[in-house]
Design a protein around this motif. Structure first.
Motif, PDB file in Angstrom:
ATOM      1  N   UNK A  72     -20.478  10.572  88.792  1.00  0.00           N
ATOM      2  CA  UNK A  72     -19.035  10.649  88.577  1.00  0.00           C
ATOM      3  C   UNK A  72     -18.570   9.386  87.854  1.00  0.00           C
ATOM      4  N   UNK A  73     -17.837   9.575  86.759  1.00  0.00           N
ATOM      5  CA  UNK A  73     -17.319   8.416  86.022  1.00  0.00           C
ATOM      6  C   UNK A  73     -15.919   8.722  85.509  1.00  0.00           C
ATOM      7  N   UNK A  74     -15.079   7.673  85.534  1.00  0.00           N
ATOM      8  CA  UNK A  74     -13.687   7.825  85.122  1.00  0.00           C
ATOM      9  C   UNK A  74     -13.184   6.458  84.679  1.00  0.00           C
ATOM     10  N   UNK A  75     -12.461   6.443  83.558  1.00  0.00           N
ATOM     11  CA  UNK A  75     -11.994   5.189  82.989  1.00  0.00           C
ATOM     12  C   UNK A  75     -11.140   4.412  83.991  1.00  0.00           C
ATOM     13  N   UNK A  76     -11.522   3.152  84.212  1.00  0.00           N
ATOM     14  CA  UNK A  76     -10.782   2.306  85.132  1.00  0.00           C
ATOM     15  C   UNK A  76     -11.254   2.388  86.571  1.00  0.00           C
ATOM     16  N   UNK A  77     -12.268   3.226  86.835  1.00  0.00           N
ATOM     17  CA  UNK A  77     -12.797   3.386  88.187  1.00  0.00           C
ATOM     18  C   UNK A  77     -14.305   3.149  88.188  1.00  0.00           C
ATOM     19  N   UNK A  92     -19.298  24.428 101.425  1.00  0.00           N
ATOM     20  CA  UNK A  92     -18.296  24.512 100.368  1.00  0.00           C
ATOM     21  C   UNK A  92     -17.809  23.176  99.839  1.00  0.00           C
ATOM     22  N   UNK A  93     -16.502  23.100  99.568  1.00  0.00           N
ATOM     23  CA  UNK A  93     -15.917  21.972  98.856  1.00  0.00           C
ATOM     24  C   UNK A  93     -16.034  20.657  99.622  1.00  0.00           C
ATOM     25  N   UNK A  94     -16.149  19.571  98.851  1.00  0.00           N
ATOM     26  CA  UNK A  94     -16.242  18.243  99.437  1.00  0.00           C
ATOM     27  C   UNK A  94     -15.345  17.292  98.646  1.00  0.00           C
ATOM     28  N   UNK A  95     -14.755  16.322  99.330  1.00  0.00           N
ATOM     29  CA  UNK A  95     -13.905  15.336  98.671  1.00  0.00           C
ATOM     30  C   UNK A  95     -14.733  14.130  98.221  1.00  0.00           C
ATOM     31  N   UNK A  96     -14.577  13.774  96.953  1.00  0.00           N
ATOM     32  CA  UNK A  96     -15.261  12.612  96.390  1.00  0.00           C
ATOM     33  C   UNK A  96     -14.199  11.592  96.014  1.00  0.00           C
ATOM     34  N   UNK A  97     -14.315  10.376  96.533  1.00  0.00           N
ATOM     35  CA  UNK A  97     -13.302   9.359  96.274  1.00  0.00           C
ATOM     36  C   UNK A  97     -13.850   8.256  95.377  1.00  0.00           C
ATOM     37  N   UNK A  98     -13.074   7.938  94.342  1.00  0.00           N
ATOM     38  CA  UNK A  98     -13.445   6.877  93.412  1.00  0.00           C
ATOM     39  C   UNK A  98     -12.554   5.659  93.637  1.00  0.00           C
ATOM     40  N   UNK A  99     -13.158   4.486  93.523  1.00  0.00           N
ATOM     41  CA  UNK A  99     -12.435   3.236  93.719  1.00  0.00           C
ATOM     42  C   UNK A  99     -12.121   2.600  92.384  1.00  0.00           C
ATOM     43  N   UNK A 100     -10.879   2.152  92.228  1.00  0.00           N
ATOM     44  CA  UNK A 100     -10.460   1.529  90.978  1.00  0.00           C
ATOM     45  C   UNK A 100     -11.189   0.207  90.788  1.00  0.00           C
ATOM     46  N   UNK A 101     -11.623  -0.047  89.561  1.00  0.00           N
ATOM     47  CA  UNK A 101     -12.327  -1.289  89.259  1.00  0.00           C
ATOM     48  C   UNK A 101     -11.393  -2.265  88.563  1.00  0.00           C
ATOM     49  N   UNK A 102     -11.615  -3.553  88.796  1.00  0.00           N
ATOM     50  CA  UNK A 102     -10.797  -4.591  88.169  1.00  0.00           C
ATOM     51  C   UNK A 102     -11.314  -4.833  86.762  1.00  0.00           C
ATOM     52  N   UNK A 103     -10.411  -4.784  85.800  1.00  0.00           N
ATOM     53  CA  UNK A 103     -10.794  -4.983  84.406  1.00  0.00           C
ATOM     54  C   UNK A 103     -10.304  -6.342  83.931  1.00  0.00           C
ATOM     55  N   UNK A 104     -11.193  -7.112  83.355  1.00  0.00           N
ATOM     56  CA  UNK A 104     -10.840  -8.429  82.824  1.00  0.00           C
ATOM     57  C   UNK A 104     -10.871  -8.384  81.315  1.00  0.00           C
ATOM     58  N   UNK A 105      -9.794  -8.841  80.709  1.00  0.00           N
ATOM     59  CA  UNK A 105      -9.725  -8.861  79.253  1.00  0.00           C
ATOM     60  C   UNK A 105     -10.369 -10.123  78.720  1.00  0.00           C
TER      61      UNK A 105
END
Length: 258
Positions: A72-77, A92-105
């Motif tokens: 699983x991949x998502x921009x900012x996570x 059946x269905x399962x919940x998948x939780x993604x954690x937001x990642x800190x972005x350094x410029x």
């Protein structure tokens, strides 16, 4: 007797249908901080090399079997890998939780050109632009290799021998990963996914190499530094795939087995 046969056929059909349904997993991807659904999360089955994305409700469905790994991949996570279990397939269905990642410029320094009015002096301040060309190699089906500022003869000779040895060292024991190249190119969902990405994450995960080795593969296949820096992940995939096909032709010509 007929009733028994009918009952057996009914049970068999139900079992087959349940088995077919069990080949798919359902789920919902949520933001771990607030449990809100995430749309357009990229999901790839690393074993079967197929992909999908979540809808507006964060829901997804993808073909999978027990012990398959979903990425699983998502921009900012932060990207995660989840193993498919019997319980997931069964209940059946399962919940998948993604954690937001800190972005350094990164700090970017802009150097202003100070022109003097003298062409001979000012022209030396301009950045050097490397023109990239592609030289065709007789007997190969593709358009040839992309070359940089080195001499054409040197680049062509290097493209014949250097990549073959390097690729053999990199992929000689990774036949499964090489087979994934073809699957990745054939899956429209994955191609669309890679066309919008520039982070190389999915390629490194699927091919089981790190970012440095991935760039080195493309470089040894005689693609320019400019191409490597600006190409999207789909273009990198096609470049590696093309190079490997040419590597196989060259190796056969020299009596090697892939």
């Amino acid at each position: 007797m007929k009733n028994y046969l009918f009952l057996f056929a009914l049970i068999f059909t139900s079992t087959v249908c349940m088995g077919q349904e069990a080949d798919k997993v359902l789920g919902v991807v949520l933001d771990a901080s607030n449990d809100l659904p995430l749309e357009s999360v990229n999901i790839v089955n690393l074993n079967q090399v197929i992909g999908t994305t979540t809808n507006k409700e964060g829901s997804f469905e993808i073909s999978a079997k027990v012990n398959d790994t979903l990425h699983f991949s998502y921009l900012g996570f932060k990207s995660i890998k989840v193993r498919v279990t019997n319980d997931w397939l069964k209940f059946g269905s399962s919940n998948i939780k993604l954690t937001e990642s800190a972005l350094a410029l990164e700090t970017v320094t802009v150097n202003q050109l100070k022109l003097t009015g003298y062409l001979e002096v000012d022209i030396k301040q301009l950045p050097v632009i490397n023109n990239n060309y592609r030289y065709s190699i007789s007997g190969l089906p593709s358009a040839g290799y992309e070359a940089g500022s080195k001499g054409a003869i040197t680049k062509i000779i290097g493209s014949i021998f250097n990549p073959a040895d390097f690729l053999h060292r990199m992929f000689g024991k990774k036949s499964n990963e090489l087979r994934k190249l073809k699957k990745m190119k054939e899956d429209d969902e994955i191609r669309n996914l890679l066309a919008s990405r520039f982070d190389r994450e999915m390629l490194t995960v699927l091919l089981q190499v790190d970012r440095v080795d991935l760039d080195e593969i493309v470089s040894q296949c005689d693609y320019s530094k400019g191409f490597i820096q600006t190409a999207n992940d789909l273009q990198i995939l096609d470049a590696i795939s093309e190079c490997y096909e040419e590597y196989k032709l060259l190796s056969r010509g020299r009596g090697k087995r892939i």
